[in-house]
Design a protein around this motif. Sequence first.
Motif, mmCIF file in Angstrom:
data_model
loop_
_atom_site.group_PDB
_atom_site.id
_atom_site.type_symbol
_atom_site.label_atom_id
_atom_site.label_comp_id
_atom_site.label_asym_id
_atom_site.label_seq_id
_atom_site.Cartn_x
_atom_site.Cartn_y
_atom_site.Cartn_z
ATOM 1 N N LEU A 1 7.575 5.838 -2.408
ATOM 2 C CA LEU A 1 6.089 5.566 -2.920
ATOM 3 C C LEU A 1 5.760 4.185 -3.026
ATOM 4 O O LEU A 1 4.585 3.762 -2.142
ATOM 5 N N ALA B 1 6.023 2.461 0.612
ATOM 6 C CA ALA B 1 5.068 2.960 1.569
ATOM 7 C C ALA B 1 3.707 2.261 1.180
ATOM 8 O O ALA B 1 2.834 1.848 1.950
ATOM 9 N N ILE C 1 1.522 -0.469 3.488
ATOM 10 C CA ILE C 1 0.291 0.007 3.715
ATOM 11 C C ILE C 1 -0.808 -1.332 3.354
ATOM 12 O O ILE C 1 -1.516 -1.972 4.020
ATOM 13 N N ILE D 1 -3.089 -3.545 5.975
ATOM 14 C CA ILE D 1 -4.406 -3.683 6.024
ATOM 15 C C ILE D 1 -4.509 -5.258 5.842
ATOM 16 O O ILE D 1 -5.633 -5.675 6.142
ATOM 17 N N TYR E 1 -15.623 -4.105 0.025
ATOM 18 C CA TYR E 1 -15.804 -2.694 0.702
ATOM 19 C C TYR E 1 -14.442 -2.113 0.950
ATOM 20 O O TYR E 1 -14.432 -0.626 0.689
ATOM 21 N N ALA E 2 -13.456 -2.662 1.671
ATOM 22 C CA ALA E 2 -12.325 -2.200 2.057
ATOM 23 C C ALA E 2 -11.398 -1.804 0.674
ATOM 24 O O ALA E 2 -10.755 -0.459 0.728
ATOM 25 N N GLY F 1 -12.902 1.546 -0.785
ATOM 26 C CA GLY F 1 -12.572 2.765 0.201
ATOM 27 C C GLY F 1 -11.144 3.307 -0.373
ATOM 28 O O GLY F 1 -11.055 4.510 -0.815
ATOM 29 N N VAL F 2 -10.224 2.185 -0.339
ATOM 30 C CA VAL F 2 -8.898 2.547 -1.148
ATOM 31 C C VAL F 2 -8.940 3.165 -2.362
ATOM 32 O O VAL F 2 -8.398 4.290 -2.571
ATOM 33 N N LEU G 1 -10.400 6.582 -2.695
ATOM 34 C CA LEU G 1 -9.345 7.511 -2.334
ATOM 35 C C LEU G 1 -8.298 7.971 -3.532
ATOM 36 O O LEU G 1 -7.861 8.896 -3.776
ATOM 37 N N LEU H 1 -10.010 10.091 -6.068
ATOM 38 C CA LEU H 1 -10.019 11.617 -5.265
ATOM 39 C C LEU H 1 -8.528 12.201 -5.623
ATOM 40 O O LEU H 1 -8.535 13.256 -6.265
ATOM 41 N N ILE H 2 -7.335 11.450 -5.498
ATOM 42 C CA ILE H 2 -6.107 12.069 -5.634
ATOM 43 C C ILE H 2 -5.813 12.172 -7.037
ATOM 44 O O ILE H 2 -5.298 13.219 -7.491
ATOM 45 N N THR I 1 -7.820 14.876 -9.043
ATOM 46 C CA THR I 1 -7.734 16.017 -8.766
ATOM 47 C C THR I 1 -6.221 16.395 -9.556
ATOM 48 O O THR I 1 -6.242 17.391 -9.930
ATOM 49 N N LEU I 2 -5.393 15.749 -9.333
ATOM 50 C CA LEU I 2 -3.883 15.812 -9.950
ATOM 51 C C LEU I 2 -4.113 15.945 -11.309
ATOM 52 O O LEU I 2 -3.280 16.904 -11.917
ATOM 53 N N TRP J 1 -15.412 -1.151 9.350
ATOM 54 C CA TRP J 1 -14.766 -0.551 8.068
ATOM 55 C C TRP J 1 -15.759 0.465 7.808
ATOM 56 O O TRP J 1 -15.169 1.406 7.182
ATOM 57 N N LEU K 1 -11.485 7.804 6.359
ATOM 58 C CA LEU K 1 -10.734 7.946 5.050
ATOM 59 C C LEU K 1 -11.091 9.252 4.415
ATOM 60 O O LEU K 1 -10.230 9.944 3.735
ATOM 61 N N VAL L 1 1.595 6.049 8.175
ATOM 62 C CA VAL L 1 2.403 5.757 7.153
ATOM 63 C C VAL L 1 2.297 6.866 6.059
ATOM 64 O O VAL L 1 3.415 7.124 5.235
ATOM 65 N N THR M 1 5.084 9.615 4.998
ATOM 66 C CA THR M 1 5.666 9.320 3.610
ATOM 67 C C THR M 1 5.626 10.976 2.951
ATOM 68 O O THR M 1 6.590 11.568 2.331
#
Lengths: 87, 220
Positions: A38, A41, A45, A49, A65-66, A69-70, A73, A76-77, A80-81, B32, B39, B209, B213
């Motif tokens: 992990l 990875a 990423i 980027i 902004y970028a 976005g990440v 996400l 979200l994960i 939820t987890l 973007w 995404l 990626v 993974t």
Amino acid sequence: MNDFRPYLLTWVALLALLGVIVAAAALFDGLLASMIVLAGALCMIALIITLFMGLRSAGGLLRVYATGGVLWLGFLIVLTLADYLTR
Amino acid sequence: MPTTPPPTESGRVADQFDDIDQQREANLFGMWLFLATELLLFGGVFAGFVVFRVIHGEAFAEAAGHLDLALGTLNTALLLTSGLTMALAEQLVNAARRRAALAMLLATLALGAAFLAIKAYEWHHEYMERLMPVLGLPFEYPGKHPQQAELFFNFYFALTGLHAFHMLVGLCILGVLAILTWRWRDPPRIARQVQISGLYWAFVDVLWVVVFTLLYLLRL
């Protein structure tokens, strides 16, 4: 040629990281392997980027902004987890 | 054979923009924004997979062992290399080196096509092994947890299929860019088009990626 150097170095680093995470998945077991995979990875990423997608030289608005976005996400994960892991 | 004048700083500005810098910023921001919606699309599937990966840890790890790690690794290396060639194409277009830029775009196209060919070979192998639970095909899993493994392979085909579709779109865009670069009629515009297409291609790299993974490497 100097303009290409960061991209070539990024590519070498990406392939090296790929080798590390595949080796970790094949050779180790349990939490150690998962952590290496992990972390590797996420580094890959981040490299893609910042270098290949040009975020390193982008303006502040685009960076925020970028990152947003990440980050969302991730929310979200993780949220939820959090539900499933604490039941 | 078209000549290769260098891209000027400005180029023609579209009516709705004050200047070329504003237009360039809008191009990048628009791409973007599109990638953020992508995404969201992939993020939902990733989150679903992670939840089931936690709930059915042992079964998913066992099912992941049925994927071909060597081919997955080779495909990842190909895609990372295509990310490099695309980034170099962008630099070369900016430097008005038309032939070299065209070569890099074609190399990116070839690497992307090789990725899809290997992916198709993998899918065919899984079809022959009866591990393709889609379109009513028989699913015969030799392990201990066939039901959970079927769920894993549903995720596998959904994620790799969705990614392959994005690759196909990317290859079409690359084909158009290669033609535009070969003609070299409006270099500043081509430079902007290559830049925002490069963003899309690198994003497809990022997605792979994550897919690689989650599906191939978490087999513990």
